[in-house]
Design a protein around this motif. Structure first.
Motif, mmCIF file in Angstrom:
data_model
loop_
_atom_site.group_PDB
_atom_site.id
_atom_site.type_symbol
_atom_site.label_atom_id
_atom_site.label_comp_id
_atom_site.label_asym_id
_atom_site.label_seq_id
_atom_site.Cartn_x
_atom_site.Cartn_y
_atom_site.Cartn_z
ATOM 1 N N TYR A 181 -15.609 12.419 4.551
ATOM 2 C CA TYR A 181 -15.401 11.896 3.209
ATOM 3 C C TYR A 181 -14.197 10.956 3.206
ATOM 4 C CZ TYR A 181 -18.703 15.069 0.914
ATOM 5 O OH TYR A 181 -19.841 15.710 0.491
ATOM 6 N N LYS A 182 -14.371 9.805 2.563
ATOM 7 C CA LYS A 182 -13.288 8.835 2.467
ATOM 8 C C LYS A 182 -12.544 8.919 1.144
ATOM 9 C CE LYS A 182 -15.566 5.559 5.578
ATOM 10 N NZ LYS A 182 -16.027 4.159 5.772
ATOM 11 N N VAL A 183 -13.136 9.584 0.167
ATOM 12 C CA VAL A 183 -12.545 9.724 -1.160
ATOM 13 C C VAL A 183 -12.382 11.210 -1.458
ATOM 14 C CG1 VAL A 183 -12.820 9.232 -3.623
ATOM 15 C CG2 VAL A 183 -13.585 7.562 -1.915
ATOM 16 N N PHE A 184 -11.244 11.564 -2.040
ATOM 17 C CA PHE A 184 -10.922 12.976 -2.188
ATOM 18 C C PHE A 184 -11.822 13.711 -3.175
ATOM 19 C CE2 PHE A 184 -8.701 16.348 -4.535
ATOM 20 C CZ PHE A 184 -8.493 17.243 -3.489
ATOM 21 N N THR A 185 -12.059 13.166 -4.365
ATOM 22 C CA THR A 185 -12.746 13.926 -5.414
ATOM 23 C C THR A 185 -14.108 14.449 -4.987
ATOM 24 O OG1 THR A 185 -11.527 12.746 -7.148
ATOM 25 C CG2 THR A 185 -13.554 13.867 -7.793
ATOM 26 N N TYR A 242 -6.274 2.334 7.515
ATOM 27 C CA TYR A 242 -7.554 3.037 7.403
ATOM 28 C C TYR A 242 -8.568 2.214 6.606
ATOM 29 C CZ TYR A 242 -10.897 6.600 5.870
ATOM 30 O OH TYR A 242 -12.043 7.294 5.594
ATOM 31 N N ARG A 243 -8.104 1.583 5.539
ATOM 32 C CA ARG A 243 -9.011 0.867 4.643
ATOM 33 C C ARG A 243 -9.374 -0.494 5.212
ATOM 34 N NH1 ARG A 243 -8.332 -2.509 0.291
ATOM 35 N NH2 ARG A 243 -6.049 -2.282 0.355
ATOM 36 N N THR A 244 -10.644 -0.736 5.366
ATOM 37 C CA THR A 244 -11.119 -2.024 5.848
ATOM 38 C C THR A 244 -10.719 -3.133 4.876
ATOM 39 O OG1 THR A 244 -13.024 -0.977 6.907
ATOM 40 C CG2 THR A 244 -13.154 -3.348 6.548
ATOM 41 N N GLY A 245 -10.127 -4.185 5.408
ATOM 42 C CA GLY A 245 -9.728 -5.311 4.566
ATOM 43 C C GLY A 245 -8.375 -5.154 3.916
ATOM 44 N N ALA A 246 -7.646 -4.094 4.249
ATOM 45 C CA ALA A 246 -6.321 -3.904 3.667
ATOM 46 C C ALA A 246 -5.404 -5.052 4.063
ATOM 47 C CB ALA A 246 -5.725 -2.580 4.130
ATOM 48 N N VAL A 247 -4.689 -5.603 3.085
ATOM 49 C CA VAL A 247 -3.762 -6.708 3.342
ATOM 50 C C VAL A 247 -2.411 -6.127 3.754
ATOM 51 C CG1 VAL A 247 -2.575 -8.695 2.365
ATOM 52 C CG2 VAL A 247 -4.946 -8.198 1.697
ATOM 53 N N GLU A 248 -1.946 -6.511 4.927
ATOM 54 C CA GLU A 248 -0.660 -6.014 5.415
ATOM 55 C C GLU A 248 0.260 -7.205 5.697
ATOM 56 O OE1 GLU A 248 -0.488 -2.095 7.406
ATOM 57 O OE2 GLU A 248 -2.236 -2.868 8.479
ATOM 58 N N ASP A 249 1.019 -7.567 4.707
ATOM 59 C CA ASP A 249 1.938 -8.696 4.864
ATOM 60 C C ASP A 249 3.377 -8.206 4.712
ATOM 61 O OD1 ASP A 249 1.680 -8.064 2.227
ATOM 62 O OD2 ASP A 249 1.479 -10.114 1.495
ATOM 63 N N TRP A 250 3.695 -7.169 5.456
ATOM 64 C CA TRP A 250 5.020 -6.561 5.367
ATOM 65 C C TRP A 250 6.095 -7.524 5.862
ATOM 66 C CZ3 TRP A 250 3.580 -2.789 2.546
ATOM 67 C CH2 TRP A 250 2.400 -2.082 2.803
ATOM 68 N N ARG A 251 7.245 -7.451 5.226
ATOM 69 C CA ARG A 251 8.353 -8.266 5.680
ATOM 70 C C ARG A 251 9.262 -7.440 6.599
ATOM 71 N NH1 ARG A 251 13.284 -8.160 2.792
ATOM 72 N NH2 ARG A 251 13.422 -6.453 1.287
ATOM 73 N N ASN A 282 1.131 13.618 6.818
ATOM 74 C CA ASN A 282 2.186 12.621 6.728
ATOM 75 C C ASN A 282 1.623 11.207 6.719
ATOM 76 O OD1 ASN A 282 5.072 11.796 6.836
ATOM 77 N ND2 ASN A 282 4.508 11.022 8.851
ATOM 78 N N PHE A 283 0.826 10.880 7.707
ATOM 79 C CA PHE A 283 0.315 9.514 7.800
ATOM 80 C C PHE A 283 -0.779 9.248 6.772
ATOM 81 C CE2 PHE A 283 2.310 10.137 11.944
ATOM 82 C CZ PHE A 283 3.084 8.992 12.010
ATOM 83 N N GLY A 284 -1.563 10.279 6.436
ATOM 84 C CA GLY A 284 -2.567 10.098 5.393
ATOM 85 C C GLY A 284 -1.924 9.774 4.057
ATOM 86 N N ASN A 285 -0.879 10.507 3.708
ATOM 87 C CA ASN A 285 -0.189 10.263 2.432
ATOM 88 C C ASN A 285 0.543 8.927 2.432
ATOM 89 O OD1 ASN A 285 -0.719 12.495 0.639
ATOM 90 N ND2 ASN A 285 0.406 13.799 2.060
ATOM 91 N N TRP A 286 1.159 8.566 3.553
ATOM 92 C CA TRP A 286 1.839 7.274 3.611
ATOM 93 C C TRP A 286 0.852 6.119 3.432
ATOM 94 C CZ3 TRP A 286 6.476 4.946 3.473
ATOM 95 C CH2 TRP A 286 7.600 5.762 3.501
ATOM 96 N N GLN A 287 -0.305 6.227 4.059
ATOM 97 C CA GLN A 287 -1.296 5.156 3.887
ATOM 98 C C GLN A 287 -1.819 5.136 2.451
ATOM 99 O OE1 GLN A 287 -3.656 3.268 6.464
ATOM 100 N NE2 GLN A 287 -3.371 4.537 8.303
ATOM 101 N N TRP A 288 -1.958 6.303 1.840
ATOM 102 C CA TRP A 288 -2.396 6.359 0.443
ATOM 103 C C TRP A 288 -1.394 5.607 -0.436
ATOM 104 C CZ3 TRP A 288 -0.740 8.099 -4.332
ATOM 105 C CH2 TRP A 288 -1.726 8.368 -5.297
ATOM 106 N N ILE A 289 -0.113 5.880 -0.249
ATOM 107 C CA ILE A 289 0.930 5.219 -1.035
ATOM 108 C C ILE A 289 0.973 3.715 -0.773
ATOM 109 C CG2 ILE A 289 3.442 4.946 -1.190
ATOM 110 C CD1 ILE A 289 2.542 7.246 -2.831
ATOM 111 N N ALA A 290 0.825 3.328 0.499
ATOM 112 C CA ALA A 290 0.948 1.919 0.882
ATOM 113 C C ALA A 290 -0.249 1.080 0.461
ATOM 114 C CB ALA A 290 1.148 1.810 2.390
ATOM 115 N N GLY A 291 -1.349 1.737 0.067
ATOM 116 C CA GLY A 291 -2.547 0.995 -0.319
ATOM 117 C C GLY A 291 -3.440 0.630 0.846
ATOM 118 N N GLY A 339 -4.806 3.181 2.752
ATOM 119 C CA GLY A 339 -5.541 4.395 3.093
ATOM 120 C C GLY A 339 -6.629 4.765 2.122
ATOM 121 N N ASN A 340 -6.644 6.040 1.701
ATOM 122 C CA ASN A 340 -7.757 6.589 0.936
ATOM 123 C C ASN A 340 -7.611 6.464 -0.575
ATOM 124 O OD1 ASN A 340 -7.438 8.432 3.585
ATOM 125 N ND2 ASN A 340 -9.591 8.295 3.022
ATOM 126 N N ASP A 341 -6.569 5.820 -1.052
ATOM 127 C CA ASP A 341 -6.416 5.646 -2.487
ATOM 128 C C ASP A 341 -7.463 4.664 -3.000
ATOM 129 O OD1 ASP A 341 -5.559 5.592 -5.075
ATOM 130 O OD2 ASP A 341 -3.580 4.738 -4.665
#
Length: 431
Positions: free
Chosen positions: A142-146, A275-284, A355-364, A366-368
């Protein structure tokens, strides 16, 4: 007489331990073994907690006639070596989901096959095993929690394993003081949790979940169970926790834990790749800002309080984890990997999946389902630390600031802020 080995990993308990139960049921003599892998970097927070867990486990085993063999080295090599020494027909262990754990399991499988030793992997790290439920629309997880939560609730839990009454060691086998292998550990911060199954059960028994749904986000009240470290090290089984607490809001958090374990089981790159396909990662890149965040010197009190709690206790309130992580990624624009690595280094409950699942959720990444979600740290502070007690607890520089004004010290009149040595905000504070 048949002899078996139990290789303890993240299941440092005698109660509801399927691997230990199976070994005792199948063999006349059982050798409990823990191997400290020198390849794993362990922060003093976690080293101390681990040593306490092992000492408690050893005492429980000795009360039942057994003991704990503790060695340092490659877990696979040491387990097979001991199996040869005692003539063991098999090895029992708990299955796990990280890349490191699954690699260890594959290597152990190959080594046991080469030696003619039986290997059995048992459940127990999660309530519902990864792969036990799968989406009807296809895919291996499952990719979505609910929807996972709905499916998870329909699973009939396994029967809890009986606690062995007696454990017989082979002649000539003796245990060891964990500290002789792990080495000396630092003194604990008075607020740090003490490791071990006995302490886990004490906390579980004393935890009152009646107000959990309304109070678990209260930062100064700290109404959480504080069981995360014990779950990580397996001092108590998550199934035992769920069946004891029986509070939906709390059990839902245990389901989140299982959710990220099934995600990691299917996506082993969770610690390093989006984790999320197409996630934009333009970190400075800003080492100064990153260091300030790590040190609790961002100038945003609620963020700094969380980071200082982490450094002092090896623990951070979950609401503070979300606030500090969102500030790093969404306000400072810095890479979630750096933040997750810092948490992984300091947290006693550092768990790869969560740890990494929650960080990716927050960063946009992951699974959010709302990847652009961000937490305004000032509004979060005023909602979950309305009187500023949590901030003052960890930031003594602001101890003299009364009420919620502590959350916006740059607005203080009369030059009060100029009398304390507290950092100025790295960037313009959100309104």
């Amino acid at each position: 007489m048949r002899t078996a080995i139990v290789l303890f990993t993240r299941d440092l308990r005698v109660r509801d331990n399927p691997a230990l139960h199976a070994a005792v049921a199948a063999a006349d003599r059982v050798v409990p073994l823990f191997v400290a892998d020198p390849g794993l970097r362990v922060h003093p927070h976690r080293q101390r907690f681990l040593a306490e867990c092992l000492a408690d486990l050893r005492e429980s085993l000795r009360q039942r006639g057994g003991d704990l063999v503790v060695r340092r080295g490659d877990p696979v090599a040491e387990a097979v070596k001991l199996a040869r020494q005692v003539g063991a027909f098999g090895i029992a262990a708990s299955a796990d989901v990280s890349v490191y754990a699954r690699r260890r399991e594959r290597r152990l499988t190959d080594a046991c096959a080469a030696e003619g030793i039986s290997l059995r992997l048992h459940p127990g790290v999660t309530i519902v095993e990864p792969g036990a439920v799968r989406p009807s629309t296809g895919g291996d997880h499952y990719k979505v929690f609910t929807p996972y939560w709905r499916a998870w609730q329909q699973v009939t839990p396994r029967e809890r394993a009986a606690t062995p009454r007696t454990i017989a060691l082979p002649d000539g086998v003796t245990g060891a003081d964990p500290l002789t292998v792990l080495g000396p550990v630092p003194a604990a911060n008075p607020q740090a949790a003490r490791g071990g199954e006995a302490e886990a059960l004490r906390r579980l028994k004393s935890f009152d979940p009646s107000g959990y749904a309304d109070q678990h986000d209260d930062l100064p009240g700290d109404a959480t169970s504080r069981l995360s470290s014990y779950l990580h090290f397996g001092c108590v089984s998550p199934q035992a926790v769920a069946s004891t607490v029986e509070n939906e809001a709390f059990v839902r958090q245990l389901c989140w834990r299982d959710f990220y374990h099934q995600v990691l089981h299917s996506f082993g790159d969770l610690p390093s790749k989006a984790y999320r396909t197409g996630a934009v990662e333009d970190w400075r890149t800003d080492e100064h800002a990153l260091d300030a965040w790590r040190e609790g010197q961002t100038g945003i009190p609620i963020v700094d309080a969380g980071m200082r709690q982490l450094a002092a206790e090896g623990f951070m309130h979950n609401r503070a984890r979300m606030i500090t992580a969102s500030y790093l990624t969404k306000q400072l624009g810095l890479d979630w990997r750096d933040g997750a690595a810092h948490f992984m280094h300091l947290l006693t409950d550092a768990d790869v999946a969560n740890n990494f699942g929650n960080w990716q959720w927050i960063a946009g990444t992951g699974n959010d389902t709302k990847p652009y979600r961000r937490f305004n740290p000032l509004r979060q502070a005023e909602r979950f630390d309305p009187d500023g007690d949590y901030v003052r607890r960890y930031i003594p520089e602001l101890a003299g600031v009364e009420g919620k004004a502590v959350h916006r010290p740059w607005l203080l009149s009369g030059g009060l802020l100029g009398t304390v040595d507290y950092a100025k905000p790295l960037i313009d504070p959100p309104q």
